[in-house]
Design an enzyme around this catalytic site. Structure first.
Site, PDB file in Angstrom:
ATOM      1  N   ALA A  12      35.850  36.585  43.474  1.00 32.72           N
ATOM      2  CA  ALA A  12      35.026  36.021  44.536  1.00 32.72           C
ATOM      3  C   ALA A  12      35.840  35.500  45.715  1.00 32.72           C
ATOM      4  O   ALA A  12      35.281  35.241  46.784  1.00 32.72           O
ATOM      5  CB  ALA A  12      34.151  34.901  43.974  1.00 32.72           C
ATOM      6  N   SER A  14      39.469  36.771  46.160  1.00 32.44           N
ATOM      7  CA  SER A  14      40.562  37.695  46.478  1.00 32.44           C
ATOM      8  C   SER A  14      40.419  38.971  45.668  1.00 32.44           C
ATOM      9  O   SER A  14      39.648  39.032  44.705  1.00 32.44           O
ATOM     10  CB  SER A  14      41.925  37.044  46.182  1.00 32.44           C
ATOM     11  OG  SER A  14      42.062  36.772  44.794  1.00 32.44           O
ATOM     12  N   ASP A 239      34.244  41.659  35.464  1.00 29.38           N
ATOM     13  CA  ASP A 239      35.653  41.331  35.255  1.00 29.38           C
ATOM     14  C   ASP A 239      35.915  40.648  33.917  1.00 29.38           C
ATOM     15  O   ASP A 239      36.943  40.903  33.275  1.00 29.38           O
ATOM     16  CB  ASP A 239      36.202  40.492  36.420  1.00 29.38           C
ATOM     17  CG  ASP A 239      35.335  39.304  36.791  1.00 29.38           C
ATOM     18  OD1 ASP A 239      34.416  38.949  36.031  1.00 29.38           O
ATOM     19  OD2 ASP A 239      35.570  38.723  37.881  1.00 29.38           O
ATOM     20  N   THR A 240      34.989  39.815  33.446  1.00 27.77           N
ATOM     21  CA  THR A 240      35.201  39.185  32.143  1.00 27.77           C
ATOM     22  C   THR A 240      35.117  40.208  31.024  1.00 27.77           C
ATOM     23  O   THR A 240      35.812  40.102  30.011  1.00 27.77           O
ATOM     24  CB  THR A 240      34.188  38.052  31.904  1.00 27.77           C
ATOM     25  OG1 THR A 240      34.201  37.159  33.019  1.00 27.77           O
ATOM     26  CG2 THR A 240      34.535  37.270  30.656  1.00 27.77           C
ATOM     27  N   THR A 261      40.105  28.706  36.842  1.00 23.84           N
ATOM     28  CA  THR A 261      39.329  27.683  37.538  1.00 23.84           C
ATOM     29  C   THR A 261      38.055  27.389  36.755  1.00 23.84           C
ATOM     30  O   THR A 261      37.638  26.242  36.612  1.00 23.84           O
ATOM     31  CB  THR A 261      38.972  28.164  38.956  1.00 23.84           C
ATOM     32  OG1 THR A 261      40.184  28.447  39.664  1.00 23.84           O
ATOM     33  CG2 THR A 261      38.184  27.096  39.700  1.00 23.84           C
ATOM     34  N   GLY A 408      44.737  33.307  33.731  1.00 25.25           N
ATOM     35  CA  GLY A 408      45.764  32.426  34.272  1.00 25.25           C
ATOM     36  C   GLY A 408      46.092  31.248  33.380  1.00 25.25           C
ATOM     37  O   GLY A 408      47.233  30.782  33.323  1.00 25.25           O
TER      38      GLY A 408
END
Length: 473
Positions: A12, A14, A239-240, A261, A408
């Site tokens: 959302a 990059s 993506d998940t 995040t 991350g």
């Protein structure tokens, strides 16, 4: 012989175009192009600039073409729920509306006057969130959105970008599963729910599973990028879904935590879990590779700390992550924890102040300094992960033996140690690049490099290093 694949991974904020080289049973990733993804606010409405994203993707593909790399295929994953409309002449009917647009704020309650909330969950297994695709379509019909009024087709974001590259329209299973109008048992669109939203199910093209070919790069794109007529493969478009496909598990008795995040904790199951308990606990069932189901819950992740860092920075206090870890580890354990998912922490202007106010309002000790506040955040996240894992254990059809941390957060040594201690099971951290790896490995399987989801994960285990955190006894 080396095999080359290109994964396009869009978040959302990059995006990246990534080149993967598969050689001798190992994977090497190279970021060819990294670019921002910015919301457009026009007339009080929020949109995605899909044309800018398309240009950035073309630039990344062209960089590969300039190096004369024999690319086997291309695959695209993005965030969920958002859609683009295609007009009868094949052009996009306006820009895709963004999920952050407030036009959906009251849409679920309006829809529940037609179909009760519990019935919607029973039919879809998806947690109720105002920006789910179902409610976006309701809101679009209500405001007479011209793009939808003039649409011949509606495509989710990864499918819309694949369409721009190939001219072929598909509806990929994992991204469809985020919509709240898919039946998770049949993996098909629930036309009845769409009719109640005022939308014809025929607007959506054929449903495809991860690994199916969408089409070839159209002649113009093939020529412009220098890649030739390379296939575009439907990966786990959500993506998940791609990230979970890259969990380097040795068996199915695991839970995963896609950590960043925001965090998503869940398990992988062959069939959806839709019960009174899963409804009460607000768990969701989303699609995965090989028709699997990702049974999961959304949790606030490092958002709290990132917003604190932003507030501290405005005060002239810069805390690099290495210093934060040192300060947190040196602080005393928190006497009580906060709820990271409390609505007060969703979007405060001053996160440290919001946390201190929350503590005072609930009769908890207020952090005395920044180090104590950092420690409170880490203790609270570890406790929240343990709480959600406990709920998962009560619903899972198997014993959960370990927790795989991907994304991350896999690199957050301190939080992973604290999570292992709080959860009481081993935490296996890695890969950090899970989404890209899952995207690539679905393409590799489509090309015959591997033959199953288990082999994909075995391939990833050979290619990356993981770190295991054993809980303190």
């Amino acid at each position: 012989m080396n095999r080359y694949f290109i994964g396009v991974d869009l978040g959302a904020t990059s995006g990246r175009v990534i080149l993967a080289t598969l050689s001798d049973g190992n994977i090497a990733l190279e970021v060819l192009h990294r670019f921002p993804n910015r919301l457009l606010q026009i007339g009080g409405k929020y949109y995605w600039n899909i044309y800018a994203l398309y240009e950035e993707i073309l630039h990344g593909l062209t960089l590969a073409g300039q190096r004369r790399i024999p690319v086997t295929s291309v695959g695209i994953d993005t965030w969920g729920v958002d859609m683009a409309c295609v007009a009868a002449d094949g052009t996009l009917a306006g820009l895709p509306r963004a999920y952050r647009d407030p036009y959906t704020n009251d849409a679920p309650e309006a829809f529940f006057r037609k179909v009760p909330r519990r019935e919607v969950y029973r039919r879809t297994g998806i947690q109720i969130m105002n920006f789910n695709s179902l409610y976006q379509l309701c809101a679009a019909r209500r405001e007479g959105m011209s793009a939808l009024e003039n649409a011949e087709s509606v495509l989710f974001m990864p499918d819309a970008l694949s369409y721009l590259l190939t001219g072929e329209k598909v509806c990929e299973y994992t991204i469809l599963s985020t919509s709240q109008f898919m039946d998770p048992r049949t993996r098909e669109i629930d036309g009845g729910l769409l009719r109640e939203a005022g939308v014809d199910a025929a607007l959506f093209p054929r449903v495809v599973l991860p690994g199916e070919r969408v089409g070839l790069l159209c002649e113009e794109v093939a020529r412009q990028t220098g890649l030739g007529r390379v296939p575009v493969v439907a990966v786990a478009g959500h993506d998940t879904g791609s990230a979970v496909a890259a969990v380097p598990a040795e068996n199915g008795r695991f839970a995963y935590l896609s950590s960043g995040t925001w965090s998503l904790m869940g398990i992988e199951v062959p069939e959806p879990i839709i019960t009174d308990d899963s409804y009460a606990m607000n768990f969701t069932n989303e699609g995965g590779v090989d028709g699997t189901v990702r049974f999961l819950k959304n949790i606030t992740g490092m958002w709290l700390l990132e917003q604190c860092r932003a507030a501290w920075s405005r005060e002239g206090k810069e805390y690099p992550y290495e210093q934060i870890m040192h300060m947190t580890e040196g602080a005393a354990p928190s006497p009580a924890v906060i709820d990271p998912d409390a609505p007060e922490f969703a979007a405060p202007t001053d996160m440290p102040a919001a946390i201190r106010t929350w503590c005072a309002a609930h009769g908890y000790p207020v952090p005395a300094d920044d180090a104590a506040l950092m420690r409170l955040i880490f203790d609270s996240l570890a406790a929240k992960y343990a709480e959600v894992l406990g709920r998962l254990r009560s619903l899972a059809p198997f014993e959960i033996e370990c927790l795989h941390v991907i994304g991350g957060g896999a690199q957050n040594d301190l939080l992973n140690r604290m999570t292992a201690d709080a959860c009481g099971i081993p935490v296996v951290a890695g890969p950090a690049e899970a989404t890209a790896l899952g995207n690539i490995m679905v393409q590799a399987r489509a090309a015959g490099v591997v033959g199953s989801l288990s082999e994909m994960r075995q391939y990833i285990r050979r290619s990356i290093e993981t770190k295991t955190y054993e809980p303190k006894k």
